[in-house]
Scaffold this motif. Sequence first.
Motif, mmCIF file in Angstrom:
data_model
loop_
_atom_site.group_PDB
_atom_site.id
_atom_site.type_symbol
_atom_site.label_atom_id
_atom_site.label_comp_id
_atom_site.label_asym_id
_atom_site.label_seq_id
_atom_site.Cartn_x
_atom_site.Cartn_y
_atom_site.Cartn_z
ATOM 1 N N THR A 412 -10.965 -38.498 -35.550
ATOM 2 C CA THR A 412 -10.529 -38.436 -34.154
ATOM 3 C C THR A 412 -11.441 -37.500 -33.376
ATOM 4 N N TYR A 413 -11.708 -37.886 -32.152
ATOM 5 C CA TYR A 413 -12.514 -37.075 -31.238
ATOM 6 C C TYR A 413 -11.700 -36.835 -29.974
ATOM 7 N N SER A 414 -11.598 -35.580 -29.556
ATOM 8 C CA SER A 414 -10.801 -35.276 -28.364
ATOM 9 C C SER A 414 -11.442 -34.146 -27.573
ATOM 10 N N THR A 415 -11.138 -34.111 -26.283
ATOM 11 C CA THR A 415 -11.547 -33.009 -25.410
ATOM 12 C C THR A 415 -10.425 -32.759 -24.395
ATOM 13 N N CYS A 416 -10.413 -31.557 -23.835
ATOM 14 C CA CYS A 416 -9.526 -31.293 -22.695
ATOM 15 C C CYS A 416 -10.357 -31.352 -21.428
ATOM 16 N N SER A 417 -11.126 -32.420 -21.301
ATOM 17 C CA SER A 417 -12.009 -32.638 -20.152
ATOM 18 C C SER A 417 -11.627 -33.940 -19.452
ATOM 19 N N VAL A 418 -11.858 -33.989 -18.151
ATOM 20 C CA VAL A 418 -11.629 -35.220 -17.394
ATOM 21 C C VAL A 418 -12.935 -35.974 -17.151
ATOM 22 N N HIS A 419 -14.065 -35.404 -17.575
ATOM 23 C CA HIS A 419 -15.368 -35.965 -17.249
ATOM 24 C C HIS A 419 -15.764 -37.090 -18.200
ATOM 25 N N VAL A 420 -16.210 -38.193 -17.637
ATOM 26 C CA VAL A 420 -16.685 -39.332 -18.421
ATOM 27 C C VAL A 420 -17.832 -38.916 -19.334
ATOM 28 N N GLU A 421 -18.686 -38.002 -18.844
ATOM 29 C CA GLU A 421 -19.840 -37.571 -19.641
ATOM 30 C C GLU A 421 -19.446 -37.024 -21.007
ATOM 31 N N GLU A 422 -18.287 -36.374 -21.082
ATOM 32 C CA GLU A 422 -17.845 -35.766 -22.333
ATOM 33 C C GLU A 422 -16.911 -36.679 -23.124
ATOM 34 N N ASN A 423 -16.561 -37.800 -22.545
ATOM 35 C CA ASN A 423 -15.559 -38.666 -23.171
ATOM 36 C C ASN A 423 -16.132 -40.050 -23.491
ATOM 37 N N GLU A 424 -15.997 -40.991 -22.565
ATOM 38 C CA GLU A 424 -16.457 -42.352 -22.823
ATOM 39 C C GLU A 424 -17.950 -42.411 -23.129
ATOM 40 N N ALA A 425 -18.747 -41.578 -22.456
ATOM 41 C CA ALA A 425 -20.199 -41.602 -22.703
ATOM 42 C C ALA A 425 -20.529 -41.133 -24.119
ATOM 43 N N VAL A 426 -19.805 -40.138 -24.600
ATOM 44 C CA VAL A 426 -20.006 -39.680 -25.982
ATOM 45 C C VAL A 426 -19.627 -40.791 -26.959
ATOM 46 N N VAL A 427 -18.500 -41.434 -26.720
ATOM 47 C CA VAL A 427 -18.048 -42.528 -27.584
ATOM 48 C C VAL A 427 -19.088 -43.646 -27.628
ATOM 49 N N PHE A 497 -8.506 -36.299 -23.424
ATOM 50 C CA PHE A 497 -9.098 -37.556 -23.893
ATOM 51 C C PHE A 497 -9.057 -37.561 -25.412
ATOM 52 N N VAL A 498 -8.727 -38.709 -26.012
ATOM 53 C CA VAL A 498 -8.746 -38.806 -27.470
ATOM 54 C C VAL A 498 -9.006 -40.255 -27.880
ATOM 55 N N CYS A 499 -9.757 -40.413 -28.944
ATOM 56 C CA CYS A 499 -9.958 -41.722 -29.556
ATOM 57 C C CYS A 499 -10.126 -41.522 -31.055
ATOM 58 N N CYS A 500 -10.134 -42.609 -31.790
ATOM 59 C CA CYS A 500 -10.246 -42.515 -33.243
ATOM 60 C C CYS A 500 -11.285 -43.512 -33.740
ATOM 61 N N PHE A 501 -12.261 -43.011 -34.486
ATOM 62 C CA PHE A 501 -13.255 -43.866 -35.135
ATOM 63 C C PHE A 501 -12.743 -44.224 -36.525
ATOM 64 N N VAL A 502 -12.881 -45.489 -36.899
ATOM 65 C CA VAL A 502 -12.447 -45.938 -38.221
ATOM 66 C C VAL A 502 -13.598 -46.662 -38.898
ATOM 67 N N ARG A 503 -13.668 -46.491 -40.215
ATOM 68 C CA ARG A 503 -14.726 -47.154 -40.978
ATOM 69 C C ARG A 503 -14.178 -48.467 -41.543
ATOM 70 N N ALA A 504 -14.860 -49.544 -41.252
ATOM 71 C CA ALA A 504 -14.443 -50.843 -41.765
ATOM 72 C C ALA A 504 -14.886 -50.988 -43.216
ATOM 73 N N PRO A 505 -14.129 -51.737 -44.030
ATOM 74 C CA PRO A 505 -14.534 -52.001 -45.418
ATOM 75 C C PRO A 505 -15.666 -53.020 -45.446
ATOM 76 N N PRO A 506 -16.166 -53.392 -46.604
ATOM 77 C CA PRO A 506 -17.183 -54.451 -46.656
ATOM 78 C C PRO A 506 -16.733 -55.637 -45.827
ATOM 79 N N ARG A 507 -17.634 -56.117 -44.977
ATOM 80 C CA ARG A 507 -17.209 -57.021 -43.921
ATOM 81 C C ARG A 507 -17.531 -58.479 -44.228
ATOM 82 N N THR A 508 -16.655 -59.353 -43.721
ATOM 83 C CA THR A 508 -16.904 -60.789 -43.784
ATOM 84 C C THR A 508 -16.960 -61.306 -42.370
ATOM 85 N N PRO A 509 -17.939 -62.138 -42.049
ATOM 86 C CA PRO A 509 -18.089 -62.585 -40.660
ATOM 87 C C PRO A 509 -16.873 -63.362 -40.187
ATOM 88 N N CYS A 510 -16.552 -63.182 -38.905
ATOM 89 C CA CYS A 510 -15.508 -63.991 -38.271
ATOM 90 C C CYS A 510 -16.169 -64.844 -37.209
#
Length: 527
Positions: A412-427, A497-510
């Motif tokens: 998880t990545y979070s900040t107590c910022s309202v700025h896009v530069e520190e949030n969506e842009a980082v993501v 702001f908060v979001c969560c990065f998740v690692r996918a397992p070995p992938r099969t195309p959809c």
Amino acid sequence: MSLYYDAATVLTATAQGGSLKSRIYGNKSGFKSKPAHIYALISETAKYDQFLKEVVDNAGLLVQERKLTPILSLLLVHDHFFSKSGLAAPSAHPLRLAIERNKARLQAEFAKARLRRRCATLDDLRRSLLAENPRAYQSQPRWVRINTLKTSFMQESATTFEGYKSVATIMEVTDSFGTEKILSIDRHVPDLIALPPEADVTKTPAYRDGKLILQDKASCFPAYMLLGEHDDSSHIGYCIDGCAAPGNKTSHLAALLAKMERTESKVFACERDPNRSKTLISMMRKSGADAVIVQASCDFLTLNPHDSQYKKVTHLLLDPSCSGSGIIGREDIPILALPVDGKSEKAHPTSSRNASRKRKRDHAHEGPAEDTNEAEETRAVAPDSTRLLKLSNLQTKIVEHALSFPAAVRVTYSTCSVHVEENEAVVSRVLSSRIAKKGNWRLLRREEQVCGLREWAHRGMHMSADAANCSPALIEADREACIRCNPGDDEGTMGFFVCCFVRAPPRTPCKASDTLHGEESWEGFSD
């Protein structure tokens, strides 16, 4: 009594010192009275100032008592009529004597003003005045997390909060009277309650014993999003809190692990600052977070992901240094409607201030909270764009470092910022990075998030070209995966702001038509 003089000093200070809370609690010279008492007196007086002015003027208090100032008169008359304990002054104190000499006239005018509003009781009068004179700001509730490492909501309901009434909305809590025993059970995060702004739980045995933790609702999101509620928690190994002090999120992690009966799981808590490390250690002891291993004076970026002690680390929580632009005071300094100054027997020159106050109130009800955020953005970003870029680069580096831990499956990545530069842009930059692509990292989608957070309405924002800083725009699904909290709205949180990065397992195309951050999407993810 120093309480009234201290409160008057806060209200008449010429230097603009920020919010009411920051002026009181951040006062360098110090007050003789307790900050909590000053705060309560000012905020309560501001609720009823028009009514108090009416009583003071009609009773001729300032004509009779030339040594009283208009502000002092409001503060004193407020406590005389509205405070449960009355005036906080000894019987022989000049301020109390000034009120006592005019007690009959004040009582008569108070009764007339109450009856003009057709209010039979004092509580009826309070409700009428709040409806008649709405606040220009949204007060913040007092958020309290029940520390399930030491207690439960049921236990605290029967002890600390015995006799409290449960209400449905945050507005009911923030608009309540300081003496009311009410609370709101949060619908998004378990074991979290909201109390009235003036509520003080720091004197309770439960708080002293570490059973209650003062923690803003928004800052409870990262740990809850990281661990959530799992029927099968066997995939959860060790955790790392990469930027841990003061430790609220760390203790929350420990509490959630204990609820899942993950007794073998550990939490490594990193804090590079020596003084903050001491605070972190103290917090872990007080909260009973035995699963936490504090790595004092340790910079998360110096950890070797391939060190054997971290080979079981599956979940990481990151709340790195940020601009803090989402942190707000509970409200601005109130501009009071003042009585006629008895020394001049002319109206006190407050008409322009009252007009300003009215404009402020009108503006507060004209549009959504985003207007305020936009103003904050303009004020903060323009002079600090270089600093924002430096923070954003550091934040990106920290997240990418977390993704490099071999066994990691959630970050998880979070900040107590309202700025896009520190949030969506980082993501965006992280998702586009080599390490994220190599490790099959993506965002935890909204529909995959734990139920309480899935229902949260406020989501990621679009990025302007300047804010993105050459980063690709997030697709809609990724913006929906990001959670935002807006300061000053009806949810009662700070900006976050908060979001969560998740690692996918070995992938099969959809299906080739599906896309994930501009690339081919894959089915079969399960963490």
